[in-house]
Design a protein around this motif. Sequence first.
Motif, short mmCIF file in Angstrom:
data_model
loop_
_atom_site.label_atom_id
_atom_site.label_comp_id
_atom_site.label_asym_id
_atom_site.label_seq_id
_atom_site.Cartn_x
_atom_site.Cartn_y
_atom_site.Cartn_z
N ASN A 1 -2.15 -38.31 -10.13
CA ASN A 1 -3.52 -38.40 -10.63
C ASN A 1 -4.12 -39.78 -10.38
OD1 ASN A 1 -3.46 -35.73 -11.81
ND2 ASN A 1 -2.06 -36.60 -13.30
N MET A 2 -5.05 -39.83 -9.42
CA MET A 2 -5.73 -41.09 -9.08
C MET A 2 -7.17 -40.79 -8.70
SD MET A 2 -2.84 -42.87 -6.65
CE MET A 2 -2.67 -41.42 -5.60
N ASN A 3 -8.02 -41.79 -8.79
CA ASN A 3 -9.42 -41.66 -8.35
C ASN A 3 -9.52 -41.63 -6.83
OD1 ASN A 3 -10.47 -41.74 -10.99
ND2 ASN A 3 -10.43 -43.97 -10.99
N PHE A 4 -10.62 -41.13 -6.34
CA PHE A 4 -11.02 -41.12 -4.93
C PHE A 4 -10.20 -40.17 -4.06
CE2 PHE A 4 -12.08 -45.42 -6.52
CZ PHE A 4 -13.44 -45.26 -6.56
N MET A 5 -8.88 -40.23 -4.13
CA MET A 5 -8.02 -39.27 -3.44
C MET A 5 -6.71 -39.24 -4.21
SD MET A 5 -6.37 -39.28 0.42
CE MET A 5 -7.92 -39.41 1.28
N ASP A 6 -6.36 -38.07 -4.74
CA ASP A 6 -5.13 -37.98 -5.51
C ASP A 6 -3.91 -37.88 -4.61
OD1 ASP A 6 -4.82 -35.30 -4.71
OD2 ASP A 6 -5.54 -34.49 -6.61
N GLY A 7 -2.74 -37.88 -5.21
CA GLY A 7 -1.49 -37.87 -4.47
C GLY A 7 -1.30 -36.63 -3.61
N LEU A 8 -1.71 -35.46 -4.12
CA LEU A 8 -1.55 -34.22 -3.35
C LEU A 8 -2.42 -34.23 -2.10
CD1 LEU A 8 -1.39 -31.56 -6.20
CD2 LEU A 8 0.49 -32.38 -4.77
N GLU A 9 -3.65 -34.69 -2.24
CA GLU A 9 -4.53 -34.77 -1.07
C GLU A 9 -3.98 -35.79 -0.06
OE1 GLU A 9 -9.21 -35.50 0.15
OE2 GLU A 9 -8.67 -35.42 -1.97
N LEU A 10 -3.46 -36.90 -0.56
CA LEU A 10 -2.85 -37.90 0.33
C LEU A 10 -1.70 -37.26 1.11
CD1 LEU A 10 -2.29 -40.76 1.41
CD2 LEU A 10 -0.93 -41.15 -0.67
N ILE A 11 -0.83 -36.54 0.43
CA ILE A 11 0.30 -35.90 1.11
C ILE A 11 -0.21 -34.92 2.17
CG2 ILE A 11 2.25 -34.32 0.82
CD1 ILE A 11 2.62 -35.56 -1.98
N ARG A 12 -1.18 -34.10 1.81
CA ARG A 12 -1.71 -33.13 2.77
C ARG A 12 -2.28 -33.82 4.00
NH1 ARG A 12 -4.04 -30.85 -2.10
NH2 ARG A 12 -2.63 -29.22 -2.84
N LYS A 13 -2.97 -34.93 3.80
CA LYS A 13 -3.55 -35.65 4.93
C LYS A 13 -2.47 -36.30 5.79
CE LYS A 13 -8.23 -36.34 3.24
NZ LYS A 13 -8.87 -35.44 4.17
N LEU A 14 -1.47 -36.87 5.16
CA LEU A 14 -0.37 -37.48 5.93
C LEU A 14 0.40 -36.41 6.71
CD1 LEU A 14 1.05 -40.06 3.37
CD2 LEU A 14 -0.16 -40.58 5.50
N ARG A 15 0.62 -35.26 6.10
CA ARG A 15 1.38 -34.19 6.75
C ARG A 15 0.54 -33.44 7.79
NH1 ARG A 15 5.67 -36.38 5.49
NH2 ARG A 15 6.81 -35.80 3.64
N GLY A 16 -0.77 -33.38 7.57
CA GLY A 16 -1.63 -32.56 8.43
C GLY A 16 -2.09 -33.23 9.70
N GLY A 17 -2.03 -34.53 9.75
CA GLY A 17 -2.52 -35.24 10.93
C GLY A 17 -1.43 -35.45 11.96
#
Length: 122
Positions: free
Chosen positions: A55-71
């Motif tokens: 749980n964080m502002n601007f981009m949470d941990g799950l979205e970060l993981i998805r972006k790291l894994r998806g690119g």
Amino acid sequence: MAKKILVVDDSETIRQAVSFTLKNAGYDTSEAPNGLVALKEADSGKVDLVITDLNMNFMDGLELIRKLRGGAGPNKFTPILMLTTESAMEKKEEGKAAGATGWIVKPFIPEKLLAVVEKVLR
């Protein structure tokens, strides 16, 4: 050469405590206050491990993981540990589905954190 670990948490105190623990064990660390900053840091150079809060502002941990894994960036296959107060099974499942390598519940015990870090970096 020391392994580089990116520590992502909106709490400066948690970032400092995790970084302190890792640096004392010989790791190189960098810190980010949210997923947005972490994504820029990770994309600017290879990191060996990401430890992120959920749980964080601007981009949470799950979205970060998805972006790291998806690119196609340098960190697509980098191990990612969730370090969060969340312990609900559905959240853990969501993290796993996003691509998290492991899950550690706060407050963390330094020795246990280091044991997990060493395990995923092998």
